[in-house]
Design a protein around this motif. Sequence first.
Motif, PDB file in Angstrom:
ATOM      1  N   LEU A  16       0.845  -1.206   0.000  1.00  0.00           N
ATOM      2  CA  LEU A  16       0.000   0.000   0.000  1.00  0.00           C
ATOM      3  C   LEU A  16       0.877   1.251   0.000  1.00  0.00           C
ATOM      4  CD1 LEU A  16      -2.713   1.522   0.573  1.00  0.00           C
ATOM      5  CD2 LEU A  16      -2.382   1.036   2.989  1.00  0.00           C
ATOM      6  N   GLU A  17       1.884   1.248   0.868  1.00  0.00           N
ATOM      7  CA  GLU A  17       2.748   2.427   0.969  1.00  0.00           C
ATOM      8  C   GLU A  17       3.599   2.624  -0.295  1.00  0.00           C
ATOM      9  OE1 GLU A  17       3.970   3.704   4.799  1.00  0.00           O
ATOM     10  OE2 GLU A  17       6.074   3.730   4.214  1.00  0.00           O
ATOM     11  N   ASN A  20       1.372   3.889  -3.183  1.00  0.00           N
ATOM     12  CA  ASN A  20       0.959   5.289  -3.057  1.00  0.00           C
ATOM     13  C   ASN A  20       2.133   6.238  -3.279  1.00  0.00           C
ATOM     14  OD1 ASN A  20      -1.851   5.313  -2.708  1.00  0.00           O
ATOM     15  ND2 ASN A  20      -1.680   4.734  -0.545  1.00  0.00           N
ATOM     16  N   ILE A  21       3.296   5.869  -2.772  1.00  0.00           N
ATOM     17  CA  ILE A  21       4.485   6.704  -2.985  1.00  0.00           C
ATOM     18  C   ILE A  21       4.853   6.721  -4.470  1.00  0.00           C
ATOM     19  CG2 ILE A  21       6.983   6.798  -2.560  1.00  0.00           C
ATOM     20  CD1 ILE A  21       6.374   5.921   0.346  1.00  0.00           C
ATOM     21  N   PHE A  23       2.918   6.120  -7.066  1.00  0.00           N
ATOM     22  CA  PHE A  23       1.865   6.859  -7.791  1.00  0.00           C
ATOM     23  C   PHE A  23       2.178   8.356  -7.800  1.00  0.00           C
ATOM     24  CE2 PHE A  23      -2.048   9.424  -7.453  1.00  0.00           C
ATOM     25  CZ  PHE A  23      -2.812   8.985  -8.520  1.00  0.00           C
ATOM     26  N   HIS A  24       2.439   8.880  -6.617  1.00  0.00           N
ATOM     27  CA  HIS A  24       2.690  10.318  -6.489  1.00  0.00           C
ATOM     28  C   HIS A  24       4.002  10.722  -7.167  1.00  0.00           C
ATOM     29  CE1 HIS A  24       3.743  14.071  -4.239  1.00  0.00           C
ATOM     30  NE2 HIS A  24       2.498  14.326  -4.548  1.00  0.00           N
ATOM     31  N   THR A  42      -0.725   1.422  -9.892  1.00  0.00           N
ATOM     32  CA  THR A  42      -0.392   1.654  -8.482  1.00  0.00           C
ATOM     33  C   THR A  42      -1.633   2.123  -7.716  1.00  0.00           C
ATOM     34  OG1 THR A  42       0.461   3.843  -9.078  1.00  0.00           O
ATOM     35  CG2 THR A  42       2.095   2.091  -8.720  1.00  0.00           C
ATOM     36  N   ARG A  43      -2.503   2.898  -8.390  1.00  0.00           N
ATOM     37  CA  ARG A  43      -3.746   3.278  -7.709  1.00  0.00           C
ATOM     38  C   ARG A  43      -4.600   2.044  -7.439  1.00  0.00           C
ATOM     39  NH1 ARG A  43      -8.810   7.300  -9.440  1.00  0.00           N
ATOM     40  NH2 ARG A  43      -9.946   6.954  -7.514  1.00  0.00           N
ATOM     41  N   ALA A  46      -2.999  -0.127  -4.702  1.00  0.00           N
ATOM     42  CA  ALA A  46      -3.117   0.468  -3.364  1.00  0.00           C
ATOM     43  C   ALA A  46      -4.545   0.300  -2.834  1.00  0.00           C
ATOM     44  CB  ALA A  46      -2.735   1.947  -3.399  1.00  0.00           C
ATOM     45  N   ASP A  47      -5.518   0.596  -3.684  1.00  0.00           N
ATOM     46  CA  ASP A  47      -6.912   0.507  -3.236  1.00  0.00           C
ATOM     47  C   ASP A  47      -7.280  -0.923  -2.856  1.00  0.00           C
ATOM     48  OD1 ASP A  47      -7.091   3.181  -3.693  1.00  0.00           O
ATOM     49  OD2 ASP A  47      -8.415   3.068  -5.420  1.00  0.00           O
TER      50      ASP A  47
ATOM     51  N   PHE B  23     -10.253  10.738 -14.385  1.00  0.00           N
ATOM     52  CA  PHE B  23      -8.946  10.173 -14.025  1.00  0.00           C
ATOM     53  C   PHE B  23      -8.473   9.203 -15.107  1.00  0.00           C
ATOM     54  CE2 PHE B  23      -6.604   6.564 -12.188  1.00  0.00           C
ATOM     55  CZ  PHE B  23      -5.607   7.173 -11.442  1.00  0.00           C
ATOM     56  N   ARG B  43      -8.285  11.666  -8.327  1.00  0.00           N
ATOM     57  CA  ARG B  43      -8.198  10.520  -7.422  1.00  0.00           C
ATOM     58  C   ARG B  43      -8.567  10.925  -6.004  1.00  0.00           C
ATOM     59  NH1 ARG B  43      -3.113   6.529  -5.669  1.00  0.00           N
ATOM     60  NH2 ARG B  43      -4.389   5.252  -4.300  1.00  0.00           N
TER      61      ARG B  43
ATOM     62  N   LEU C  51     -15.603  -0.530  -3.802  1.00  0.00           N
ATOM     63  CA  LEU C  51     -14.434  -0.815  -4.626  1.00  0.00           C
ATOM     64  C   LEU C  51     -14.837  -1.251  -6.033  1.00  0.00           C
ATOM     65  CD1 LEU C  51     -11.106  -1.936  -3.800  1.00  0.00           C
ATOM     66  CD2 LEU C  51     -12.260  -3.683  -5.149  1.00  0.00           C
ATOM     67  N   ARG C  58     -13.509   3.306 -13.521  1.00  0.00           N
ATOM     68  CA  ARG C  58     -12.164   3.563 -14.063  1.00  0.00           C
ATOM     69  C   ARG C  58     -11.768   2.527 -15.103  1.00  0.00           C
ATOM     70  NH1 ARG C  58     -10.327   3.850  -8.424  1.00  0.00           N
ATOM     71  NH2 ARG C  58      -9.125   2.015  -8.958  1.00  0.00           N
TER      72      ARG C  58
ATOM     73  N   PHE D  13      -1.636   3.434  11.152  1.00  0.00           N
ATOM     74  CA  PHE D  13      -1.663   1.985  10.894  1.00  0.00           C
ATOM     75  C   PHE D  13      -2.115   1.222  12.143  1.00  0.00           C
ATOM     76  CE2 PHE D  13       1.518   2.137   7.202  1.00  0.00           C
ATOM     77  CZ  PHE D  13       0.594   1.691   6.273  1.00  0.00           C
ATOM     78  N   GLN D  57       0.613   9.181   2.504  1.00  0.00           N
ATOM     79  CA  GLN D  57       1.513   8.447   1.602  1.00  0.00           C
ATOM     80  C   GLN D  57       1.602   9.103   0.223  1.00  0.00           C
ATOM     81  OE1 GLN D  57      -0.327   4.571   1.869  1.00  0.00           O
ATOM     82  NE2 GLN D  57       1.062   3.882   3.467  1.00  0.00           N
ATOM     83  N   ARG D  58       0.535   9.775  -0.175  1.00  0.00           N
ATOM     84  CA  ARG D  58       0.544  10.427  -1.490  1.00  0.00           C
ATOM     85  C   ARG D  58       0.842  11.913  -1.383  1.00  0.00           C
ATOM     86  NH1 ARG D  58      -4.742   7.890  -2.413  1.00  0.00           N
ATOM     87  NH2 ARG D  58      -5.491  10.016  -2.471  1.00  0.00           N
TER      88      ARG D  58
END
Lengths: 108, 108, 108, 108
Positions: A16-17, A20-21, A23-24, A42-43, A46-47, B23, B43, C51, C58, D13, D57-58
Amino acid sequence: MNANYKACLEAGFNCLEACNICFHACLKEEHPEKLTKSIELTRECADFCSLAIAAMQRSSIFVKDICGVCANICELCGNECKKHDHEHCQKCAEICFQCAEECRKLSA
Amino acid sequence: MNANYKACLEAGFNCLEACNICFHACLKEEHPEKLTKSIELTRECADFCSLAIAAMQRSSIFVKDICGVCANICELCGNECKKHDHEHCQKCAEICFQCAEECRKLSA
Amino acid sequence: MNANYKACLEAGFNCLEACNICFHACLKEEHPEKLTKSIELTRECADFCSLAIAAMQRSSIFVKDICGVCANICELCGNECKKHDHEHCQKCAEICFQCAEECRKLSA
Amino acid sequence: MNANYKACLEAGFNCLEACNICFHACLKEEHPEKLTKSIELTRECADFCSLAIAAMQRSSIFVKDICGVCANICELCGNECKKHDHEHCQKCAEICFQCAEECRKLSA
Protein backbone atom coordinates in the motif's frame (compact mmCIF):
# COMPACT_ATOMS: atom_id res chain seq x y z
CA MET A 1 -6.78 -11.92 14.55
CA ASN A 2 -5.62 -15.05 12.75
CA ALA A 3 -1.84 -15.39 13.32
CA ASN A 4 -1.47 -16.81 9.81
CA TYR A 5 -2.28 -13.38 8.41
CA LYS A 6 0.74 -11.68 9.95
CA ALA A 7 3.16 -11.97 7.04
CA CYS A 8 0.51 -11.05 4.49
CA LEU A 9 -0.67 -8.07 6.52
CA GLU A 10 2.85 -6.73 6.73
CA ALA A 11 3.38 -7.29 3.01
CA GLY A 12 0.06 -5.55 2.37
CA PHE A 13 1.01 -2.50 4.42
CA ASN A 14 4.33 -2.26 2.61
CA CYS A 15 2.64 -2.62 -0.77
CA LEU A 16 0.00 0.00 0.00
CA GLU A 17 2.75 2.43 0.97
CA ALA A 18 5.06 1.65 -1.96
CA CYS A 19 2.19 1.98 -4.45
CA ASN A 20 0.96 5.29 -3.06
CA ILE A 21 4.49 6.70 -2.99
CA CYS A 22 5.19 5.47 -6.52
CA PHE A 23 1.87 6.86 -7.79
CA HIS A 24 2.69 10.32 -6.49
CA ALA A 25 6.33 10.20 -7.61
CA CYS A 26 5.36 9.10 -11.15
CA LEU A 27 3.14 12.17 -11.49
CA LYS A 28 6.10 14.38 -10.51
CA GLU A 29 8.59 12.78 -12.94
CA GLU A 30 9.85 14.66 -15.98
CA HIS A 31 8.08 12.28 -18.35
CA PRO A 32 4.87 11.09 -16.68
CA GLU A 33 3.52 10.27 -20.15
CA LYS A 34 5.76 7.19 -20.10
CA LEU A 35 4.36 6.08 -16.76
CA THR A 36 0.61 6.14 -17.29
CA LYS A 37 0.22 2.39 -16.84
CA SER A 38 2.16 2.53 -13.58
CA ILE A 39 0.00 5.42 -12.41
CA GLU A 40 -3.14 3.47 -13.22
CA LEU A 41 -1.97 0.22 -11.62
CA THR A 42 -0.39 1.65 -8.48
CA ARG A 43 -3.75 3.28 -7.71
CA GLU A 44 -5.59 0.05 -8.35
CA CYS A 45 -3.11 -1.96 -6.30
CA ALA A 46 -3.12 0.47 -3.36
CA ASP A 47 -6.91 0.51 -3.24
CA PHE A 48 -7.18 -3.25 -3.34
CA CYS A 49 -4.43 -3.80 -0.76
CA SER A 50 -6.25 -1.40 1.54
CA LEU A 51 -9.38 -3.54 1.27
CA ALA A 52 -7.43 -6.77 1.73
CA ILE A 53 -5.75 -5.40 4.87
CA ALA A 54 -9.13 -4.51 6.38
CA ALA A 55 -10.53 -7.94 5.44
CA MET A 56 -7.69 -9.70 7.27
CA GLN A 57 -7.92 -7.42 10.29
CA ARG A 58 -11.64 -8.14 10.60
CA SER A 59 -11.24 -11.89 9.99
CA SER A 60 -13.52 -11.72 6.97
CA ILE A 61 -14.70 -15.06 5.64
CA PHE A 62 -13.76 -13.75 2.19
CA VAL A 63 -10.03 -13.42 2.91
CA LYS A 64 -9.15 -16.23 0.51
CA ASP A 65 -11.16 -14.83 -2.39
CA ILE A 66 -9.95 -11.30 -1.75
CA CYS A 67 -6.29 -12.32 -1.48
CA GLY A 68 -6.63 -14.33 -4.69
CA VAL A 69 -7.61 -11.22 -6.65
CA CYS A 70 -5.09 -9.12 -4.73
CA ALA A 71 -2.25 -11.43 -5.80
CA ASN A 72 -3.16 -10.91 -9.47
CA ILE A 73 -3.32 -7.14 -9.13
CA CYS A 74 -0.02 -6.95 -7.21
CA GLU A 75 1.68 -9.12 -9.81
CA LEU A 76 0.50 -7.04 -12.75
CA CYS A 77 1.44 -3.82 -10.97
CA GLY A 78 4.88 -5.23 -10.19
CA ASN A 79 5.39 -6.32 -13.81
CA GLU A 80 4.60 -2.82 -15.03
CA CYS A 81 6.69 -0.96 -12.46
CA LYS A 82 9.78 -3.09 -12.98
CA LYS A 83 9.96 -1.83 -16.59
CA HIS A 84 10.88 1.64 -15.35
CA ASP A 85 14.27 2.63 -13.95
CA HIS A 86 13.09 5.16 -11.39
CA GLU A 87 14.03 4.05 -7.92
CA HIS A 88 10.44 4.33 -6.67
CA CYS A 89 9.26 2.09 -9.54
CA GLN A 90 11.90 -0.56 -8.90
CA LYS A 91 11.18 -0.56 -5.19
CA CYS A 92 7.45 -0.70 -5.81
CA ALA A 93 7.88 -3.67 -8.16
CA GLU A 94 9.90 -5.61 -5.59
CA ILE A 95 7.37 -4.97 -2.83
CA CYS A 96 4.41 -5.79 -5.11
CA PHE A 97 5.94 -9.19 -5.88
CA GLN A 98 6.42 -9.90 -2.17
CA CYS A 99 2.78 -9.01 -1.50
CA ALA A 100 1.63 -11.13 -4.46
CA GLU A 101 3.50 -14.08 -3.01
CA GLU A 102 2.01 -13.70 0.48
CA CYS A 103 -1.48 -13.20 -0.94
CA ARG A 104 -1.05 -16.29 -3.11
CA LYS A 105 -0.20 -18.36 -0.02
CA LEU A 106 -3.31 -17.20 1.85
CA SER A 107 -5.58 -17.76 -1.12
CA ALA A 108 -4.37 -21.31 -1.68
CA MET B 1 -31.41 8.13 6.46
CA ASN B 2 -31.63 11.88 6.97
CA ALA B 3 -33.73 13.31 4.11
CA ASN B 4 -31.58 16.46 4.12
CA TYR B 5 -28.72 14.40 2.72
CA LYS B 6 -30.52 13.51 -0.49
CA ALA B 7 -29.21 16.29 -2.73
CA CYS B 8 -25.68 15.98 -1.40
CA LEU B 9 -25.69 12.19 -1.79
CA GLU B 10 -26.74 12.51 -5.41
CA ALA B 11 -24.11 15.18 -6.03
CA GLY B 12 -21.54 12.94 -4.34
CA PHE B 13 -22.40 9.95 -6.52
CA ASN B 14 -22.15 12.10 -9.64
CA CYS B 15 -18.84 13.56 -8.50
CA LEU B 16 -17.36 10.16 -7.67
CA GLU B 17 -18.29 8.95 -11.14
CA ALA B 18 -17.12 12.06 -13.01
CA CYS B 19 -13.78 12.03 -11.16
CA ASN B 20 -13.11 8.35 -11.78
CA ILE B 21 -14.02 8.68 -15.46
CA CYS B 22 -11.89 11.83 -15.83
CA PHE B 23 -8.95 10.17 -14.02
CA HIS B 24 -8.98 7.26 -16.44
CA ALA B 25 -9.56 9.42 -19.52
CA CYS B 26 -6.69 11.79 -18.58
CA LEU B 27 -4.29 8.83 -18.50
CA LYS B 28 -5.41 7.86 -22.02
CA GLU B 29 -5.05 11.37 -23.53
CA GLU B 30 -2.29 12.16 -26.01
CA HIS B 31 -0.59 14.50 -23.56
CA PRO B 32 -1.16 13.18 -20.04
CA GLU B 33 1.92 15.13 -18.93
CA LYS B 34 -0.25 18.28 -19.08
CA LEU B 35 -2.90 16.68 -16.86
CA THR B 36 -0.92 15.43 -13.88
CA LYS B 37 -2.63 17.76 -11.42
CA SER B 38 -6.04 16.66 -12.66
CA ILE B 39 -4.98 13.03 -12.33
CA GLU B 40 -3.84 13.65 -8.77
CA LEU B 41 -6.91 15.61 -7.74
CA THR B 42 -9.56 13.46 -9.40
CA ARG B 43 -8.20 10.52 -7.42
CA GLU B 44 -8.23 12.48 -4.21
CA CYS B 45 -11.70 13.83 -4.87
CA ALA B 46 -13.14 10.42 -5.82
CA ASP B 47 -11.72 8.80 -2.69
CA PHE B 48 -13.03 11.51 -0.41
CA CYS B 49 -16.48 11.59 -2.03
CA SER B 50 -16.67 7.84 -1.54
CA LEU B 51 -16.05 8.29 2.18
CA ALA B 52 -18.51 11.20 2.42
CA ILE B 53 -21.22 9.13 0.70
CA ALA B 54 -20.74 6.30 3.19
CA ALA B 55 -20.79 8.76 6.11
CA MET B 56 -24.14 10.17 4.99
CA GLN B 57 -25.63 6.74 4.32
CA ARG B 58 -24.66 5.63 7.82
CA SER B 59 -25.83 8.85 9.47
CA SER B 60 -22.37 9.48 10.86
CA ILE B 61 -22.12 12.18 13.49
CA PHE B 62 -19.15 13.51 11.53
CA VAL B 63 -21.10 14.35 8.37
CA LYS B 64 -20.61 18.09 8.89
CA ASP B 65 -16.85 17.86 9.37
CA ILE B 66 -16.45 15.41 6.51
CA CYS B 67 -18.55 17.48 4.11
CA GLY B 68 -16.57 20.58 5.07
CA VAL B 69 -13.32 18.99 3.90
CA CYS B 70 -15.07 17.41 0.91
CA ALA B 71 -16.26 20.81 -0.29
CA ASN B 72 -12.66 22.09 -0.33
CA ILE B 73 -11.36 19.08 -2.22
CA CYS B 74 -14.19 19.21 -4.79
CA GLU B 75 -13.61 22.89 -5.35
CA LEU B 76 -9.89 22.53 -5.92
CA CYS B 77 -10.42 19.57 -8.23
CA GLY B 78 -13.02 21.55 -10.18
CA ASN B 79 -10.69 24.55 -10.48
CA GLU B 80 -7.97 22.35 -11.91
CA CYS B 81 -10.18 20.39 -14.31
CA LYS B 82 -11.84 23.48 -15.74
CA LYS B 83 -8.44 24.63 -17.08
CA HIS B 84 -8.44 21.75 -19.59
CA ASP B 85 -10.57 21.63 -22.74
CA HIS B 86 -11.18 17.89 -22.83
CA GLU B 87 -14.87 17.16 -22.53
CA HIS B 88 -14.32 14.84 -19.54
CA CYS B 89 -12.39 17.60 -17.73
CA GLN B 90 -15.03 20.23 -18.36
CA LYS B 91 -17.81 17.89 -17.28
CA CYS B 92 -15.85 16.85 -14.21
CA ALA B 93 -15.28 20.48 -13.22
CA GLU B 94 -18.97 21.30 -13.48
CA ILE B 95 -19.99 18.30 -11.39
CA CYS B 96 -17.26 18.98 -8.81
CA PHE B 97 -18.58 22.50 -8.29
CA GLN B 98 -22.11 21.16 -7.79
CA CYS B 99 -20.84 18.69 -5.21
CA ALA B 100 -18.80 21.40 -3.48
CA GLU B 101 -21.93 23.52 -3.20
CA GLU B 102 -24.04 20.72 -1.71
CA CYS B 103 -21.27 19.74 0.71
CA ARG B 104 -20.91 23.36 1.76
CA LYS B 105 -24.61 23.52 2.62
CA LEU B 106 -24.45 20.39 4.78
CA SER B 107 -21.32 21.54 6.56
CA ALA B 108 -22.79 24.95 7.44
CA MET C 1 -16.97 4.11 -19.56
CA ASN C 2 -18.05 0.71 -20.85
CA ALA C 3 -21.82 0.86 -21.50
CA ASN C 4 -22.12 -2.77 -20.40
CA TYR C 5 -21.37 -1.67 -16.85
CA LYS C 6 -24.44 0.52 -16.55
CA ALA C 7 -26.82 -1.98 -14.95
CA CYS C 8 -24.18 -3.30 -12.59
CA LEU C 9 -23.08 0.18 -11.54
CA GLU C 10 -26.65 1.11 -10.68
CA ALA C 11 -27.11 -2.15 -8.78
CA GLY C 12 -23.82 -1.47 -6.99
CA PHE C 13 -24.87 2.03 -5.93
CA ASN C 14 -28.18 0.69 -4.64
CA CYS C 15 -26.45 -2.10 -2.77
CA LEU C 16 -23.89 0.21 -1.19
CA GLU C 17 -26.71 2.42 0.05
CA ALA C 18 -28.96 -0.41 1.26
CA CYS C 19 -26.07 -2.04 3.13
CA ASN C 20 -24.93 1.16 4.82
CA ILE C 21 -28.50 2.02 5.84
CA CYS C 22 -29.13 -1.53 7.10
CA PHE C 23 -25.82 -1.54 9.04
CA HIS C 24 -26.76 1.63 10.87
CA ALA C 25 -30.38 0.59 11.43
CA CYS C 26 -29.34 -2.82 12.83
CA LEU C 27 -27.18 -1.08 15.45
CA LYS C 28 -30.22 0.99 16.52
CA GLU C 29 -32.63 -1.95 16.77
CA GLU C 30 -33.90 -3.16 20.16
CA HIS C 31 -32.04 -6.46 19.82
CA PRO C 32 -28.84 -5.84 17.88
CA GLU C 33 -27.42 -9.00 19.45
CA LYS C 34 -29.58 -10.98 17.00
CA LEU C 35 -28.20 -9.05 14.05
CA THR C 36 -24.44 -9.33 14.47
CA LYS C 37 -23.96 -11.34 11.29
CA SER C 38 -25.95 -8.78 9.32
CA ILE C 39 -23.87 -5.98 10.84
CA GLU C 40 -20.68 -7.77 9.87
CA LEU C 41 -21.79 -8.62 6.34
CA THR C 42 -23.43 -5.31 5.45
CA ARG C 43 -20.12 -3.61 6.26
CA GLU C 44 -18.20 -6.10 4.18
CA CYS C 45 -20.66 -5.84 1.31
CA ALA C 46 -20.74 -2.03 1.33
CA ASP C 47 -16.96 -1.81 1.32
CA PHE C 48 -16.59 -4.27 -1.52
CA CYS C 49 -19.36 -2.68 -3.61
CA SER C 50 -17.62 0.66 -3.18
CA LEU C 51 -14.43 -0.81 -4.63
CA ALA C 52 -16.31 -2.55 -7.45
CA ILE C 53 -18.06 0.72 -8.39
CA ALA C 54 -14.72 2.53 -8.61
CA ALA C 55 -13.23 -0.33 -10.66
CA MET C 56 -16.04 -0.10 -13.22
CA GLN C 57 -15.91 3.69 -13.36
CA ARG C 58 -12.16 3.56 -14.06
CA SER C 59 -12.47 0.72 -16.59
CA SER C 60 -10.17 -1.46 -14.53
CA ILE C 61 -8.89 -4.57 -16.26
CA PHE C 62 -9.82 -6.44 -13.07
CA VAL C 63 -13.56 -5.76 -13.31
CA LYS C 64 -14.35 -9.43 -14.00
CA ASP C 65 -12.34 -10.73 -11.05
CA ILE C 66 -13.64 -8.04 -8.72
CA CYS C 67 -17.27 -8.57 -9.73
CA GLY C 68 -16.84 -12.32 -9.26
CA VAL C 69 -15.91 -11.84 -5.61
CA CYS C 70 -18.52 -9.09 -5.21
CA ALA C 71 -21.28 -11.45 -6.36
CA ASN C 72 -20.34 -13.94 -3.63
CA ILE C 73 -20.27 -11.28 -0.92
CA CYS C 74 -23.60 -9.77 -2.02
CA GLU C 75 -25.22 -13.19 -2.09
CA LEU C 76 -24.06 -14.12 1.40
CA CYS C 77 -25.10 -10.74 2.77
CA GLY C 78 -28.51 -11.12 1.13
CA ASN C 79 -28.94 -14.61 2.56
CA GLU C 80 -28.23 -13.34 6.05
CA CYS C 81 -30.40 -10.22 5.85
CA LYS C 82 -33.42 -12.04 4.49
CA LYS C 83 -33.59 -14.04 7.74
CA HIS C 84 -34.61 -10.91 9.65
CA ASP C 85 -38.04 -9.30 9.48
CA HIS C 86 -36.97 -5.68 9.85
CA GLU C 87 -37.92 -3.70 6.78
CA HIS C 88 -34.34 -2.49 6.26
CA CYS C 89 -33.08 -6.10 6.34
CA GLN C 90 -35.67 -7.34 3.86
CA LYS C 91 -34.99 -4.44 1.52
CA CYS C 92 -31.25 -4.91 1.85
CA ALA C 93 -31.56 -8.61 1.01
CA GLU C 94 -33.57 -7.90 -2.12
CA ILE C 95 -31.10 -5.29 -3.35
CA CYS C 96 -28.10 -7.50 -2.51
CA PHE C 97 -29.52 -10.30 -4.67
CA GLN C 98 -30.02 -7.88 -7.57
CA CYS C 99 -26.44 -6.72 -7.25
CA ALA C 100 -25.18 -10.31 -7.01
CA GLU C 101 -27.01 -11.09 -10.25
CA GLU C 102 -25.56 -8.13 -12.14
CA CYS C 103 -22.06 -8.83 -10.82
CA ARG C 104 -22.41 -12.47 -11.84
CA LYS C 105 -23.23 -11.40 -15.41
CA LEU C 106 -20.19 -9.14 -15.65
CA SER C 107 -17.86 -11.74 -14.18
CA ALA C 108 -18.99 -14.45 -16.60
CA MET D 1 7.25 11.13 1.40
CA ASN D 2 7.35 13.89 3.98
CA ALA D 3 9.46 12.63 6.92
CA ASN D 4 7.22 14.56 9.32
CA TYR D 5 4.44 12.12 8.59
CA LYS D 6 6.29 9.10 9.94
CA ALA D 7 4.94 9.09 13.50
CA CYS D 8 1.40 9.84 12.37
CA LEU D 9 1.51 7.15 9.69
CA GLU D 10 2.58 4.57 12.22
CA ALA D 11 -0.08 5.72 14.66
CA GLY D 12 -2.61 5.54 11.82
CA PHE D 13 -1.66 1.98 10.89
CA ASN D 14 -1.93 0.92 14.53
CA CYS D 15 -5.29 2.64 14.91
CA LEU D 16 -6.70 1.10 11.72
CA GLU D 17 -5.70 -2.33 12.99
CA ALA D 18 -6.92 -1.84 16.56
CA CYS D 19 -10.28 -0.51 15.34
CA ASN D 20 -10.84 -3.34 12.87
CA ILE D 21 -9.90 -5.94 15.46
CA CYS D 22 -12.10 -4.30 18.10
CA PHE D 23 -15.03 -4.02 15.66
CA HIS D 24 -14.90 -7.73 14.91
CA ALA D 25 -14.32 -8.74 18.55
CA CYS D 26 -17.25 -6.60 19.76
CA LEU D 27 -19.58 -8.45 17.38
CA LYS D 28 -18.41 -11.77 18.86
CA GLU D 29 -18.83 -10.72 22.53
CA GLU D 30 -21.57 -12.22 24.68
CA HIS D 31 -23.37 -8.89 24.93
CA PRO D 32 -22.81 -6.99 21.69
CA GLU D 33 -25.94 -4.96 22.48
CA LYS D 34 -23.85 -3.03 25.03
CA LEU D 35 -21.22 -2.25 22.43
CA THR D 36 -23.19 -0.78 19.55
CA LYS D 37 -21.56 2.64 19.83
CA SER D 38 -18.11 1.06 19.78
CA ILE D 39 -19.09 -0.99 16.75
CA GLU D 40 -20.29 2.12 14.97
CA LEU D 41 -17.28 4.24 15.88
CA THR D 42 -14.56 1.66 15.28
CA ARG D 43 -15.86 1.30 11.73
CA GLU D 44 -15.93 5.03 11.24
CA CYS D 45 -12.48 5.44 12.74
CA ALA D 46 -10.94 2.61 10.71
CA ASP D 47 -12.36 3.96 7.46
CA PHE D 48 -11.15 7.48 8.14
CA CYS D 49 -7.68 6.36 9.26
CA SER D 50 -7.40 4.37 6.05
CA LEU D 51 -8.07 7.53 4.05
CA ALA D 52 -5.69 9.60 6.17
CA ILE D 53 -2.91 7.03 5.68
CA ALA D 54 -3.35 7.17 1.90
CA ALA D 55 -3.39 10.98 1.97
CA MET D 56 -0.06 11.10 3.83
CA GLN D 57 1.51 8.45 1.60
CA ARG D 58 0.54 10.43 -1.49
CA SER D 59 1.60 13.77 -0.02
CA SER D 60 -1.89 15.15 -0.45
CA ILE D 61 -2.23 18.90 -0.02
CA PHE D 62 -5.22 18.14 2.21
CA VAL D 63 -3.26 16.28 4.87
CA LYS D 64 -3.84 19.02 7.47
CA ASP D 65 -7.59 19.16 6.92
CA ILE D 66 -7.91 15.39 6.82
CA CYS D 67 -5.83 14.90 9.98
CA GLY D 68 -7.89 17.54 11.75
CA VAL D 69 -11.08 15.55 11.21
CA CYS D 70 -9.26 12.27 11.90
CA ALA D 71 -8.14 13.52 15.31
CA ASN D 72 -11.77 14.22 16.28
CA ILE D 73 -12.97 10.81 15.12
CA CYS D 74 -10.12 8.97 16.89
CA GLU D 75 -10.78 10.86 20.09
CA LEU D 76 -14.49 10.09 20.11
CA CYS D 77 -13.85 6.45 19.29
CA GLY D 78 -11.28 6.25 22.09
CA ASN D 79 -13.68 7.85 24.57
CA GLU D 80 -16.33 5.28 23.73
CA CYS D 81 -14.03 2.25 23.78
CA LYS D 82 -12.43 3.12 27.09
CA LYS D 83 -15.84 2.72 28.77
CA HIS D 84 -15.74 -1.03 28.14
CA ASP D 85 -13.58 -3.49 30.05
CA HIS D 86 -12.87 -5.92 27.22
CA GLU D 87 -9.17 -6.05 26.50
CA HIS D 88 -9.69 -5.20 22.81
CA CYS D 89 -11.72 -2.13 23.78
CA GLN D 90 -9.12 -0.88 26.26
CA LYS D 91 -6.30 -1.44 23.79
CA CYS D 92 -8.28 0.23 21.02
CA ALA D 93 -8.94 3.27 23.21
CA GLU D 94 -5.27 3.68 24.04
CA ILE D 95 -4.21 3.43 20.40
CA CYS D 96 -7.00 5.78 19.26
CA PHE D 97 -5.76 8.45 21.69
CA GLN D 98 -2.21 8.08 20.38
CA CYS D 99 -3.44 8.48 16.83
CA ALA D 100 -5.57 11.48 17.80
CA GLU D 101 -2.50 13.12 19.31
CA GLU D 102 -0.33 12.57 16.23
CA CYS D 103 -3.12 13.74 13.91
CA ARG D 104 -3.59 16.82 16.05
CA LYS D 105 0.10 17.69 15.68
CA LEU D 106 -0.01 17.39 11.90
CA SER D 107 -3.19 19.41 11.61
CA ALA D 108 -1.82 22.28 13.70
